[in-house]
Design a protein around this motif. Sequence first.
Motif: not given
Length: 248
Positions: A88, A90, A108, A111-112, A115-116, A121, A124-125, A139
């Motif tokens: 994924t 994430e 986590r 990563v979050n 991604l934000d 955001d 993730q999945r 990514v």
Amino acid sequence: MQSLELKQVNKSFGSLQVLSDINLKVEKGEFAVIVGHSGCGKSTALRMFAGLETATTGEVLADGKPIAGPDPQRVMIFQEHALYPWRTVEANVGFGLELAGVDKKEKRARVNAVLDKVGLDGFQRYYPHQLSGGMRQRVAIARALVVDPEVLLLDEPYGALDAITRLQMQNELIKLWRGTGKTMVLITHDIDEAVYLADSIYVMSPRPGRIIQKLTADMPRPRARNSQAFVDLRQQIMDSLDIGTYSI
Ligand SMILES: Nc1ncnc2c1ncn2[C@@H]1O[C@H](COP(=O)(O)OP(=O)(O)OP(=O)(O)O)[C@@H](O)[C@H]1O
Ligand SMILES: [Mg+2]
């Protein structure tokens, strides 16, 4: 942040001379761009900064010290973003942290956060095949950023993107750079992109690649692509690449 330098660098692959007497210094926090004809050795030069290639003669330095090999402080981003299709978003972005043994909770969170920062955001999945080309490239950038390197080495990162996404990504990259102060070296075939992004532009000759011109872009940012200074600099690059005109 690290400074980077190629000092009198020559590179040959067997009998093929690829780089000839390259001198190039990227200051800490500077945004340097390399342009040149296909096959002139741009990627080879960038790979030296990443520690993935050695010089045949000459010196490759980070902060004045020889680069001995890959280092997590200097991360490369490619055109073909090489995401793991079975992971994924994430898990792709967190891969480097996983290898470094960072615990799950911290991983986590980091990563979050990253991604934000790149505008992903909520994705993730998702798997890479469920994303657009621009999102996949974000990514790849997130994966590089999550380890917080001092240097980003970008090898035609937007080569595979459509023109609109490309312009948008250029703005995002400038924002990211200004927000982090990282040292950046970017290769592009796109002369407008070079003028839009760079502090300094190195123009290379066809193989064996030599630096034929170093130009400084000191227009304030964000840059107007139709300003006189922008147009003049674009013309200077085209002239030194010898593609400014043709005869019929
Ligand atoms: N590992 C290698 N072994 C042999 N030759 C190589 C190797 N890597 C690169 N070359 C050669 O070096 C030359 C320069 O390659 P490089 O990838 O650095 O060019 P480039 O300027 O990045 O080109 P492009 O704009 O098309 O990406 C090419 O002729 C290529 O065939
Ligand atoms: Mg290349």
